[in-house]
Enzyme design. Sequence first.
Site, PDB file in Angstrom:
ATOM      1  N   ASP A   1     -13.583   5.834   4.870  1.00 13.60           N
ATOM      2  CA  ASP A   1     -14.631   4.840   4.916  1.00 13.60           C
ATOM      3  C   ASP A   1     -16.036   5.363   5.315  1.00 13.60           C
ATOM      4  OD1 ASP A   1     -15.339   1.742   5.406  1.00 13.60           O
ATOM      5  OD2 ASP A   1     -15.989   2.654   7.073  1.00 13.60           O
TER       6      ASP A   1
ATOM      7  N   HIS B   1      -7.436  -1.267   2.826  1.00 20.66           N
ATOM      8  CA  HIS B   1      -8.581  -0.329   3.016  1.00 20.66           C
ATOM      9  C   HIS B   1      -8.163   0.740   4.171  1.00 20.66           C
ATOM     10  CE1 HIS B   1     -12.648   0.986   3.769  1.00 20.66           C
ATOM     11  NE2 HIS B   1     -12.630   0.796   5.061  1.00 20.66           N
TER      12      HIS B   1
END
Length: 314
Positions: A108, A290
């Site tokens: 991320d 994610h």
Amino acid sequence: MTINAHFASPTLITLGDVDLEVFEAGRENRGNPIVLCHGWPEHAWSWRHQMPALAAAGYHVIVPNQRGYGNSSRPPAVEDYDIVHLTHDLAALLDHFGYDAATFAGHDWGANVVWSMALLHPGRVRRIINLALPYQLRTPVPWIEFMESVFGPDNYFVHFNRQPGVADAILDANTSRFLSNLFRKNVPAVPPEPGMMMINLATASAPSGDPVMSEEDLAVFISSFEPSGFTASINWYRNMDRNWRILADVDPIVRQPALMIYGTRDMIPPSETLAEFVPNVEVLSLDCGHWIQQEMPIETTRAMLDWLAVRQAA
């Protein structure tokens, strides 16, 4: 909340004007460093599954809580969180341990810092493993202006910049609910709700999907953000346009060997131009969302170790 026995006690390391809380594994493997960089709103704890396996494979594993996170420093100025400061912290961390260069892995926002580390400090980066966030091309106009034109004012990147302090206060007031609702997997595909996603998550009465981690693990994240709030970590987003200007005259090609790991259910789409800007990249996709290294820890760790073994032998 204390980190459990499987996660070594951290060291608070002074690096110039900031202190970073740093976790380590495999100190006996000095000389073979790998630095793991977390995303938002996370903690070094997000790499808990990979640390022991990397240490067992012969790596000196270095996992900082980056500035604005955990017990690391939280400077007051927004510009203290630009990409120059974030990458300088990693370079200074290498200096502290006496390393010229290291392998870097990021997830991320941590992946964004690692890509930028390769651009701004290319000699300090041997290899790259990035999760979720592919290399981001520099857009024709500043990033927030570009994102506002494409996604509108409720996009959380845009909202964080255009309405400073608004989301911070709501997330701070609902820390436990926000993080519990955010760290989910197997989330059903539904049209996005009106409003700003992160605020919606912070105020939603019930989560969607399944929890990514145990209550004990989630408590580490909650106990990290409850005393500090979210502003320092959100300030990373508030430097997007500053970073856009900083990178204007920087060679945009990442030349180091790289492994890019996507989650096929992630909202972040794969990059169609990745190989143009990262010519030595290999791409792998895992059937997850994610939070890749926490959703599929065994598969992620295996992918990292297999790729590193080939690169080490080369």
